[in-house]
Design a protein around this motif. Structure first.
Motif, short mmCIF file in Angstrom:
data_model
loop_
_atom_site.label_atom_id
_atom_site.label_comp_id
_atom_site.label_asym_id
_atom_site.label_seq_id
_atom_site.Cartn_x
_atom_site.Cartn_y
_atom_site.Cartn_z
N ASN A 110 37.39 40.81 33.42
CA ASN A 110 38.51 40.52 32.53
C ASN A 110 38.66 41.60 31.47
N ILE A 111 37.55 42.18 31.06
CA ILE A 111 37.56 43.25 30.06
C ILE A 111 38.12 44.54 30.66
N LEU A 112 37.68 44.82 31.87
CA LEU A 112 38.08 46.06 32.53
C LEU A 112 39.41 45.88 33.24
N HIS A 113 40.38 46.68 32.88
CA HIS A 113 41.67 46.63 33.54
C HIS A 113 41.66 47.60 34.71
N PHE A 114 42.71 47.58 35.49
CA PHE A 114 42.80 48.50 36.62
C PHE A 114 42.85 49.94 36.11
N GLN A 115 42.40 50.84 36.97
CA GLN A 115 42.33 52.27 36.66
C GLN A 115 41.32 52.56 35.55
N GLU A 116 40.25 51.79 35.55
CA GLU A 116 39.11 52.11 34.70
C GLU A 116 37.93 52.40 35.61
N GLN A 117 37.17 53.41 35.25
CA GLN A 117 36.23 54.03 36.17
C GLN A 117 35.26 53.07 36.84
N TRP A 118 34.56 52.25 36.05
CA TRP A 118 33.52 51.42 36.67
C TRP A 118 34.11 50.44 37.65
N ARG A 119 35.24 49.84 37.30
CA ARG A 119 35.87 48.87 38.20
C ARG A 119 36.47 49.57 39.42
N ASP A 120 37.01 50.75 39.24
CA ASP A 120 37.62 51.48 40.36
C ASP A 120 36.58 51.92 41.38
N THR A 121 35.42 52.38 40.90
CA THR A 121 34.42 52.91 41.81
C THR A 121 33.55 51.82 42.42
N ARG A 122 33.52 50.67 41.77
CA ARG A 122 32.78 49.52 42.28
C ARG A 122 33.76 48.35 42.42
N PRO A 123 34.66 48.45 43.37
CA PRO A 123 35.78 47.51 43.44
C PRO A 123 35.34 46.06 43.64
N SER A 124 36.09 45.16 43.01
CA SER A 124 35.79 43.74 43.15
C SER A 124 36.31 43.24 44.51
N TYR A 125 36.13 41.97 44.75
CA TYR A 125 36.57 41.38 46.02
C TYR A 125 37.04 39.96 45.74
N SER A 126 37.78 39.41 46.67
CA SER A 126 38.34 38.07 46.47
C SER A 126 37.23 37.01 46.45
N ASP A 127 37.45 35.95 45.70
CA ASP A 127 36.52 34.82 45.63
C ASP A 127 35.12 35.25 45.17
N ARG A 128 35.07 36.20 44.24
CA ARG A 128 33.77 36.69 43.78
C ARG A 128 32.97 35.59 43.09
N LEU A 129 33.64 34.80 42.26
CA LEU A 129 32.96 33.71 41.57
C LEU A 129 32.41 32.70 42.57
N ASP A 130 33.21 32.36 43.59
CA ASP A 130 32.76 31.42 44.61
C ASP A 130 31.54 31.97 45.34
N TYR A 131 31.58 33.27 45.62
CA TYR A 131 30.45 33.89 46.31
C TYR A 131 29.19 33.82 45.46
N LEU A 132 29.30 34.13 44.17
CA LEU A 132 28.14 34.07 43.29
C LEU A 132 27.60 32.65 43.19
N ASN A 133 28.49 31.68 43.29
CA ASN A 133 28.07 30.27 43.24
C ASN A 133 27.27 29.87 44.47
N THR A 134 27.52 30.54 45.59
CA THR A 134 26.85 30.17 46.84
C THR A 134 25.47 30.82 46.97
N LEU A 135 25.16 31.77 46.12
CA LEU A 135 23.89 32.50 46.26
C LEU A 135 22.71 31.57 46.01
N ASN A 136 21.72 31.69 46.85
CA ASN A 136 20.55 30.84 46.75
C ASN A 136 19.55 31.46 45.78
N VAL A 137 19.84 31.34 44.49
CA VAL A 137 18.95 31.87 43.47
C VAL A 137 18.54 30.73 42.54
N THR A 138 17.31 30.80 42.06
CA THR A 138 16.79 29.72 41.22
C THR A 138 16.24 30.27 39.92
#
Length: 278
Positions: free
Chosen positions: A230-258
Motif C-alpha cells: 500500500n505504501i509502494l505505488h507503481f513504478q517504484e523500484q522494490w515493487r517493480d523488481t519484486r512484483p506482487s501477485y494476485s491473492d497474496r494475502l490469501d496465499y500468506l494465510n494458507t502457509l503452514n507456519v507456527t
C-alpha cells in the motif's frame, strides 16, 4: 577427367568430421552453479560493496557521523542481525557449504528520496532513506529485511545473477577480481539496485520462506508485506523488481507456519528511525 558427385563430397566430409570428433579428448565440463559456494558468494558481496563505497554519486551512503543517523543505523542492523541469526549460524549444512558465522551481514542506508532496497549474494542489505521514511511500523521493515535475507539464503538472488551474467563470468570476477575494473562491479551493483526482476512465482516462493523466517526469529506479524504494497505505488523500484501477485494475502494465510507473533508496532521504529531521519 573424373568428377566426384556432390553427394559423395557430403558423405566424405561427414566421415572426416565424425572420425575427428571421436579422436578428440572429451571437453571438460563448464562451471556449475554449485561452484558458487557460500564462501565465494561472500567474496562476491564484498567486491560489490567495495564498488558501492567507491561510487558515492550513485550510492550516496548516509553519514554515520550524525548521532541521529547512527541511531537509525544501529536499530536496523540489530533487526537484520536478528533476522539472519539462524541463517548465519547454519548448523544443518555441510561444513563446506556454510556461511562464515563470524562475518556480519551488513545494513547500509543510502541517502536518497527514491524508494528502493536491494541485497547482494554475500549478505549486504541496502535501503534508501526515502523507503525508510515511507514506512511506519516495525513489522513492515522486518518483513523487508526477512524477504531479502530469504532471497539471499535461498539462492533466488544468485540464480537471477547467473541468468544475467552466467556462472563462468561470476566465478571469474570472484577468483580474478584484479582482471575486472571497478566499473564492471559498479554496473552489477546498479543492476541489483534498478534492473533485476524476479518472476512472480519466485516472489511467491520467497514469500513462503520469508513468513517462515519471521515466525522463527521474531514476535512480529508475518503480514508486513500488506502495508508495504500500500505504501509502494507503481513504478517504484522494490515493487517493480519484486512484483506482487494476485491473492497474496490469501496465499500468506494458507502457509503452514507456527509460533508467529501478532505485533505490528512496538514504537521503536518511530523513535529510532523516523524521528532521526525526518
Amino acid at each position: 577427367m573424373h568428377y566426384v558427385s556432390k553427394e559423395w563430397i557430403v558423405l566424405l566430409l561427414s566421415y572426416i568430421l565424425l572420425t575427428a570428433s571421436t579422436c578428440e579428448e572429451p571437453a571438460e565440463p563448464g562451471p556449475s552453479p554449485k561452484d558458487l559456494t557460500k564462501e565465494k558468494r561472500e567474496k562476491f558481496g564484498d567486491l560489490i560493496h567495495d564498488a558501492v563505497l567507491q561510487n558515492p554519486n550513485d550510492f550516496p551512503i548516509l553519514d554515520r557521523a550524525s548521532k541521529g543517523d547512527s541511531v537509525a543505523q544501529v536499530y536496523l542492523q540489530t533487526l537484520y542481525n536478528q533476522v539472519t541469526q539462524r541463517i548465519r549460524a547454519d548448523r544443518t549444512s555441510l561444513e563446506t557449504e556454510r556461511w562464515n558465522s563470524n562475518r556480519p551481514w551488513q545494513v547500509t542506508i543510502l541517502e536518497d528520496n527514491k524508494r528502493y532496497a536491494f541485497s547482494t549474494p554475500g549478505g549486504y542489505f541496502y535501503i534508501s532513506t526515502g523507503f525508510l521514511t515511507g514506512l511506519g511500523k516495525g513489522y513492515e521493515v522486518y518483513y523487508l529485511l526477512a524477504f531479502e535475507a530469504a532471497n539471499i539464503e535461498g539462492r533466488f538472488l544468485l540464480n537471477n545473477l547467473i541468468s544475467e551474467y552466467s556462472t563462468a563470468t561470476l566465478l571469474s570476477i570472484i577468483d580474478q577480481p584484479d582482471a575486472f575494473s571497478s566499473q564492471a562491479l559498479t554496473e552489477i551493483a546498479e543492476y541489483l539496485k534498478e534492473d533485476i526482476v524476479y518472476e512472480t512465482s519466485t516472489v511467491q516462493e520467497i514469500d513462503k520462506q520469508t513468513a517462515k523466517l519471521i515466525c522463527e526469529t521474531s514476535i512480529f506479524d508475518r503480514f508486513g508485506i500488506i502495508p508495504l504494497l500500500n505504501i509502494l505505488h507503481f513504478q517504484e523500484q522494490w515493487r517493480d523488481t519484486r512484483p506482487s501477485y494476485s491473492d497474496r494475502l490469501d496465499y500468506l494465510n494458507t502457509l503452514n507456519v507456527t509460533d508467529c507473533g501478532a505485533t505490528k508496532a512496538t514504537g521503536a521504529y518511530k523513535k529510532m528511525v523516523l524521528e532521526n531521519l525526518q
